[in-house]
Design a protein around this motif. Structure first.
Motif, PDB file in Angstrom:
ATOM      1  N   ASN B  65       0.829  -1.221   0.000  1.00 51.83           N
ATOM      2  CA  ASN B  65       0.000   0.000   0.000  1.00 51.83           C
ATOM      3  C   ASN B  65       0.860   1.267   0.000  1.00 51.83           C
ATOM      4  N   SER B  66       1.711   1.383  -1.010  1.00 50.99           N
ATOM      5  CA  SER B  66       2.703   2.461  -1.004  1.00 50.99           C
ATOM      6  C   SER B  66       2.416   3.545  -2.023  1.00 50.99           C
ATOM      7  N   THR B  67       1.153   3.722  -2.388  1.00 46.87           N
ATOM      8  CA  THR B  67       0.811   4.713  -3.412  1.00 46.87           C
ATOM      9  C   THR B  67       1.458   6.074  -3.140  1.00 46.87           C
ATOM     10  N   GLY B  68       1.396   6.492  -1.899  1.00 50.44           N
ATOM     11  CA  GLY B  68       1.841   7.845  -1.563  1.00 50.44           C
ATOM     12  C   GLY B  68       3.330   8.077  -1.704  1.00 50.44           C
ATOM     13  N   ASN B  69       4.134   7.036  -1.479  1.00 51.03           N
ATOM     14  CA  ASN B  69       5.582   7.260  -1.377  1.00 51.03           C
ATOM     15  C   ASN B  69       6.399   6.626  -2.497  1.00 51.03           C
ATOM     16  N   LEU B  70       5.818   5.635  -3.175  1.00 48.61           N
ATOM     17  CA  LEU B  70       6.621   4.828  -4.094  1.00 48.61           C
ATOM     18  C   LEU B  70       7.298   5.656  -5.186  1.00 48.61           C
ATOM     19  N   TYR B  71       6.559   6.613  -5.715  1.00 51.30           N
ATOM     20  CA  TYR B  71       7.113   7.404  -6.818  1.00 51.30           C
ATOM     21  C   TYR B  71       8.362   8.171  -6.365  1.00 51.30           C
ATOM     22  N   GLN B  72       8.260   8.795  -5.215  1.00 50.80           N
ATOM     23  CA  GLN B  72       9.396   9.557  -4.666  1.00 50.80           C
ATOM     24  C   GLN B  72      10.602   8.636  -4.460  1.00 50.80           C
ATOM     25  N   CYS B  73      10.307   7.450  -3.960  1.00 52.80           N
ATOM     26  CA  CYS B  73      11.368   6.493  -3.672  1.00 52.80           C
ATOM     27  C   CYS B  73      12.102   6.115  -4.957  1.00 52.80           C
ATOM     28  N   LEU B  74      11.324   5.768  -5.997  1.00 51.48           N
ATOM     29  CA  LEU B  74      11.933   5.352  -7.260  1.00 51.48           C
ATOM     30  C   LEU B  74      12.695   6.521  -7.898  1.00 51.48           C
ATOM     31  N   ARG B  75      12.114   7.719  -7.772  1.00 51.88           N
ATOM     32  CA  ARG B  75      12.769   8.882  -8.368  1.00 51.88           C
ATOM     33  C   ARG B  75      14.130   9.140  -7.715  1.00 51.88           C
ATOM     34  N   SER B  76      14.189   8.919  -6.382  1.00 54.28           N
ATOM     35  CA  SER B  76      15.473   9.147  -5.698  1.00 54.28           C
ATOM     36  C   SER B  76      16.522   8.141  -6.179  1.00 54.28           C
ATOM     37  N   ILE B  77      16.072   6.971  -6.626  1.00 56.12           N
ATOM     38  CA  ILE B  77      17.030   5.985  -7.173  1.00 56.12           C
ATOM     39  C   ILE B  77      17.497   6.456  -8.551  1.00 56.12           C
ATOM     40  N   LEU B  78      16.540   6.957  -9.298  1.00 52.28           N
ATOM     41  CA  LEU B  78      16.855   7.420 -10.656  1.00 52.28           C
ATOM     42  C   LEU B  78      17.919   8.517 -10.646  1.00 52.28           C
ATOM     43  N   TYR B  79      17.834   9.406  -9.681  1.00 51.42           N
ATOM     44  CA  TYR B  79      18.756  10.546  -9.649  1.00 51.42           C
ATOM     45  C   TYR B  79      20.034  10.274  -8.861  1.00 51.42           C
ATOM     46  N   GLN B  80      20.374   9.016  -8.688  1.00 51.71           N
ATOM     47  CA  GLN B  80      21.622   8.690  -8.009  1.00 51.71           C
ATOM     48  C   GLN B  80      22.826   9.119  -8.840  1.00 51.71           C
ATOM     49  N   LEU B 145      15.511  -1.321   0.320  1.00 52.94           N
ATOM     50  CA  LEU B 145      15.101   0.060   0.549  1.00 52.94           C
ATOM     51  C   LEU B 145      13.593   0.067   0.760  1.00 52.94           C
ATOM     52  N   ASP B 146      13.156   0.670   1.869  1.00 56.83           N
ATOM     53  CA  ASP B 146      11.712   0.749   2.116  1.00 56.83           C
ATOM     54  C   ASP B 146      11.067   1.717   1.131  1.00 56.83           C
ATOM     55  N   SER B 147       9.811   1.442   0.790  1.00 56.73           N
ATOM     56  CA  SER B 147       9.158   2.281  -0.220  1.00 56.73           C
ATOM     57  C   SER B 147       8.838   3.678   0.302  1.00 56.73           C
ATOM     58  N   ASP B 148       8.859   3.860   1.639  1.00 58.54           N
ATOM     59  CA  ASP B 148       8.634   5.216   2.161  1.00 58.54           C
ATOM     60  C   ASP B 148       9.948   5.928   2.461  1.00 58.54           C
ATOM     61  N   THR B 149      11.034   5.402   1.884  1.00 58.84           N
ATOM     62  CA  THR B 149      12.358   5.986   2.111  1.00 58.84           C
ATOM     63  C   THR B 149      12.871   6.572   0.797  1.00 58.84           C
ATOM     64  N   GLU B 275      10.066   9.231   6.280  1.00 61.25           N
ATOM     65  CA  GLU B 275       9.009  10.177   6.645  1.00 61.25           C
ATOM     66  C   GLU B 275       8.948  10.309   8.164  1.00 61.25           C
ATOM     67  N   PRO B 276       8.671  11.499   8.695  1.00 67.59           N
ATOM     68  CA  PRO B 276       8.488  11.609  10.153  1.00 67.59           C
ATOM     69  C   PRO B 276       7.220  10.882  10.588  1.00 67.59           C
ATOM     70  N   ILE B 277       7.176  10.511  11.829  1.00 71.57           N
ATOM     71  CA  ILE B 277       6.024   9.759  12.343  1.00 71.57           C
ATOM     72  C   ILE B 277       4.786  10.669  12.362  1.00 71.57           C
ATOM     73  N   GLU B 278       3.609  10.110  12.014  1.00 79.26           N
ATOM     74  CA  GLU B 278       2.426  10.967  11.850  1.00 79.26           C
ATOM     75  C   GLU B 278       1.719  11.278  13.161  1.00 79.26           C
ATOM     76  N   SER B 279       1.779  10.354  14.119  1.00 71.49           N
ATOM     77  CA  SER B 279       0.995  10.587  15.341  1.00 71.49           C
ATOM     78  C   SER B 279       1.656   9.872  16.514  1.00 71.49           C
ATOM     79  N   LEU B 280       1.228  10.233  17.707  1.00 68.99           N
ATOM     80  CA  LEU B 280       1.763   9.583  18.904  1.00 68.99           C
ATOM     81  C   LEU B 280       1.416   8.095  18.919  1.00 68.99           C
ATOM     82  N   SER B 281       0.222   7.782  18.397  1.00 69.15           N
ATOM     83  CA  SER B 281      -0.184   6.370  18.350  1.00 69.15           C
ATOM     84  C   SER B 281       0.784   5.560  17.513  1.00 69.15           C
ATOM     85  N   ARG B 282       1.177   6.147  16.369  1.00 67.57           N
ATOM     86  CA  ARG B 282       2.130   5.455  15.496  1.00 67.57           C
ATOM     87  C   ARG B 282       3.482   5.286  16.201  1.00 67.57           C
ATOM     88  N   LEU B 283       3.874   6.344  16.891  1.00 68.24           N
ATOM     89  CA  LEU B 283       5.151   6.303  17.607  1.00 68.24           C
ATOM     90  C   LEU B 283       5.096   5.195  18.659  1.00 68.24           C
TER      91      LEU B 283
END
Lengths: 400, 438
Positions: B65-80, B145-149, B275-283
């Motif tokens: 379920n990485s819709t939000g982050n996957l593109y950024q992740c792949l792009r960062s690989i592309l620009y290595q 590499l995690d997809s949110d990284t 990504e920074p943690i979104e909420s105290l519950s997540r933390l």
């Protein structure tokens, strides 16, 4: 439903015993000192005695007793002088306090109390407290009672800790001296080191109410599997309640005595000279090798190991991963080991004071003793908590 | 009067605070060892020579379920800065129910210069996804590499340079930073995130660097780690028997190469952002998972579970003493020191002692912060300067983190393994609502 009835039954029985024990075993309570002319209450208190002679007849000190009283922030003293029959002559003496316990009685913070006792007037005593510079701090007076017994005449007095600037459990030193040159002094050399820590108790009904709320909270958190709240409430609550119950109790007293007596026997083997008071064996007199003088070590709820036992039992009895069998097996074992570890700690403290002198009291008590205690307790916790936990977790991880 | 009061407070603090001060001393002595070794090492550090040959690197990105982050992740690989034709990316989907695949397709259509492939597993589980990717990978190096990284542009270059220059290095973790804009917002979660930024900075730029020097790295970060392919294929790879599959793998590799003069380390110049943690519950959920994972891995890493004195000699044992054994006495003493007021101690004395304890922890955190600050580049230092005041919050953050981890300790024995857990406050309100009178 049956479970709840059984649980309520157990709680009711507990509460009945709790209140009943107070009524049925009054001797379980330590005697309470009062400025009332009754002197039996000094029975279990520490004192220093002196021989006859060495001063004028009406100022010849026989003994000084000291102690505190429950829920009362005052230091109590009972002074006894020779010449019981000499009723008409007033007695004046001074109690000198080294408030910051640094060995000097000349600091601005240090104080002395001028005590004047007029025999035969139902123990009329006037106590004036002064700073070293001679500034008057406060005066307390009253007919606090007196008593004549074989060979001596006794009176009692109390001084406010607040006026003295002494906080609970703060080490202070004192000695008592007659007025004028060549007057008697107690002790003859050096002074008495004392950490007065008046017992503060809470009402039994309040503790009982707290206990019931505590039980309900534990049951609630356990049932709903909110483990972190359950454990905090259960373990910390257990420690709070047991300390409130034990503070100033028969058990605490016996425990302190036991530590004192055992310590004396063990140290005897090590050729370190100590003494315990027959009537207050929770206080150990230690001979300081440096200047051949004596000092006292009071065994209290902390140094008797009782406090640590309460903490450990709370953590152990309610640790959610263990079976009832494991908890019941570990608990007495843990209590015994804490007792032994504590003996080792007190032994280290006394040995250091014996060889290192009065100046080492703070370092040995607060630092070295605590470090030894800490290291051994961490080792114990490893064996009581971490190691068994690893074994349990290992089983389920290996089983997938 | 004041003098005696202060002296008395100090005595009180030393005497009663020992249960909170002693763990602190443990932390401070660890910090001193860290500082000295890092200081000495900074003199010895040699610049790593440039590469003359670019070995192939396979990057495995587990997708869930990485819709939000996957593109950024792949792009960062592309620009290595590393040659793109030497990189191969495998996205392994382990049960996504969102549009992750469409994101992948969109990226592939737009950037055909980067070799990206997609594998779908029929069962969920991050470990399985990683293993599937690692098995299909080519080249000398495998990277997860995690997809949110996202990767810093020099990350892969720095990693490969370090590996090529140090044949004894078999696996390494990159430096993970929290991707948070610093100093512009001051909401509650922003403060928590700033603390998280510093926490990661200290963990990677001080803690992991020290562990690298002593070859005692505890965890190859699941977010970004690189392995020599022959080594990882010899291992059991990622396993899902614990909640910390990355630590589990780290221990496995360490044991497998124990007698071969091989090292596992961290590469501070290779940076990845999470990504920074979104909420105290997540933390809360994350810390419970970490603590539980740590206990689970530690329980299986020992041949025989050591006694206390053996434990002190072993680095895993020392971590457990600090995180597990001492957590128990700390629990009671945290509440017992204020309670001493009811036993007759004066209130100002107790309050000032508590403040004193806070100051001790503040001092420790400030020292860590400064060392970590010294070790980062100039641009990042400028950013960090904007939130220097965060040091005052670090002891509080550390304190909450401690309670979250304590919860993990308890749940390791009471609850079934789970990636996400409900926080105790929600549990509490839900429990209250279950009663009719509420």
């Amino acid at each position: 439903m049956k479970k709840y009835i059984a649980l309520s039954g157990v709680l009711t029985v507990f509460l009945l015993i709790f209140f009943w024990s107070d009524i049925s075993f009054p001797e379980w309570k330590k005697p309470v000192i009062g400025l009332d002319g009754g002197f039996d209450d000094w029975g279990g208190k520490t004192f220093l005695a002196d021989g006859r002679g060495g001063a004028a007849v009406n100022g010849d000190l026989k003994a000084i007793f000291w102690g505190t009283r429950e829920n009362d922030q005052r230091l109590y003293f009972m002074v006894e002088r020779f010449s019981p029959g000499n009723a008409g002559s007033k007695m004046a003496c001074r109690v000198y306090f080294d408030v910051n316990s640094n060995g000097s009685y000349e600091d601005a913070i240090d104080k002395y109390a001028e005590v004047v006792y007029s025999p035969g007037r139902d123990g009329e005593v006037e106590v004036s407290l002064y700073s070293v510079a001679g500034d008057h701090v406060n005066t307390y007076s009253g007919n606090w009672g007196e008593s004549v017994r074989e060979g001596g005449r006794r009176f009692e007095l109390a001084i406010s800790m607040e006026d003295l600037n002494v906080f609970p459990a703060q080490p202070v030193r004192f000695y008592i001296s007659g007025a004028g040159s060549g007057a008697d002094r107690l002790p003859d050399q050096g002074d008495v080191l004392w950490m007065p820590f008046p017992v503060v108790t809470k009402s039994r009904s309040l503790i009982a109410l707290g206990f019931l709320i505590w039980c309900a909270a534990i049951a609630f958190f356990y049932r709903h599997r909110i483990w972190i709240f359950y454990y905090i409430v259960a373990a910390v609550g257990f420690t709070y309640i047991s300390i409130l119950l034990l503070r100033g109790s028969f058990l605490e007293y016996q425990m302190e005595n036991l530590v004192g007596l055992l310590m004396r026997h063990i140290l005897n083997f090590m050729d370190i000279k100590t003494n315990v008071f027959d009537k207050a064996p929770g206080t150990i007199l230690v001979l300081i090798e440096v200047d051949r003088s004596w000092t006292t070590i009071d065994i209290d709820i902390e140094s008797s190991g009782l406090l640590e036992m309460c903490i450990l039992l709370g953590l152990l009895l309610f640790y959610p991963g263990y079976s009832i069998f494991k908890r019941l097996l570990f608990s007495p074992l843990a209590v015994f080991i804490v007792f032994v570890i504590n003996l080792m700690r007190v032994m280290v403290v006394i040995t250091i004071i014996h060889w290192g002198g009065r100046d080492m009291i703070f370092l040995s008590h607060t630092l070295f003793g605590r470090i030894v205690f800490f290291i051994l307790i961490v080792a114990l916790y490893w064996h009581l908590f971490t190691r068994p936990t690893l074994k349990i977790v290992r089983e389920y991880v290996s089983d997938g | 009067m004041d003098e005696v009061f202060l002296e008395r407070t100090l005595n009180f603090l030393l005497f009663w605070g020992v249960w909170l001060l002693a763990p602190l001393m443990f932390d401070i002595s660890t910090a001193i060892v860290y500082f000295i070794s890092l200081f000495l090492h900074s003199y010895k550090a040699q610049p790593v020579p440039e590469l003359t040959f670019y070995p192939g690197v396979t990057i495995v990105v587990p997708v869930y379920n990485s819709t939000g982050n996957l593109y950024q992740c792949l792009r960062s690989i592309l620009y290595q800065s590393y040659p793109v034709d030497c990189l191969h990316v495998i996205c392994v989907d382990n049960g996504s129910r969102d549009n992750s695949f469409e994101v992948f397709q969109g990226f592939q259509a737009k950037h055909q210069e980067l070799a990206v492939s997609w594998t779908k597993l029929d069962r969920p589980g991050k470990s399985r996804a990683l293993n599937a990717g690692l098995y299909s990978g080519q080249g000398s190096y495998l990277c997860n590499l995690d997809s949110d990284t996202t990767l810093d542009k020099d990350a892969i270059m720095q990693v490969i340079k370090t590996f090529e220059n140090d044949p004894s290095l078999v696996a390494a973790t990159g430096t993970i930073r929290v991707d948070k804009e610093l100093g512009n917002n001051f909401g509650f979660m922003d403060i928590v995130n700033y603390c998280e930024v510093i926490e990661y900075l200290i963990a990677f730029d001080v803690g992991r660097r020290y562990q690298t020097l002593t070859n005692t790295l505890f965890t190859l970060s699941g977010a970004f780690s690189v392995f020599r392919r022959d080594i990882i294929l010899q291992s059991f790879m990622y396993q899902d028997r614990t909640l910390a599959e990355d630590t589990d793998l780290t221990f496995y590799i360490r044991n497998a190469v124990k007698n071969k003069n091989a090292r596992i380390g961290s590469i501070s110049s290779a940076v990845a952002f999470v990504e920074p943690i979104e909420s105290l519950s997540r933390l809360y959920s994350q810390r419970v998972r970490w603590q539980r994972g740590e206990i689970e891995v530690a329980s299986i890493c020992f041949g025989n579970i050591p006694n206390a004195f053996q434990a002190v000699k072993d680095f895993t044992g020392r971590i457990l003493i600090s995180d597990h054994t001492q957590a128990f006495s700390r629990l009671t003493w945290t509440f017992l020191i204020p309670f001493l007021y009811f036993l007759g101690y004066s209130l100002p004395l107790v309050v000032i002692s508590m403040i004193g304890l806070f100051l001790c922890y503040l001092l420790l955190d400030t020292a860590y912060f400064l060392v970590a600050y010294k070790s980062v580049n100039k641009a990042y230092r400028q950013d960090l300067k904007k939130i220097w005041w965060i040091v005052f919050f670090l002891p509080v953050y550390r304190y909450f983190s401690y309670w979250f981890r304590m919860s993990g300790i308890l749940m390791a024995l009471t609850e079934l393994k789970s990636w996400q857990v409900e926080n105790p406050v929600t549990q509490f309100t839900r429990a209250l609502k279950s009663y009719k009178f509420w």
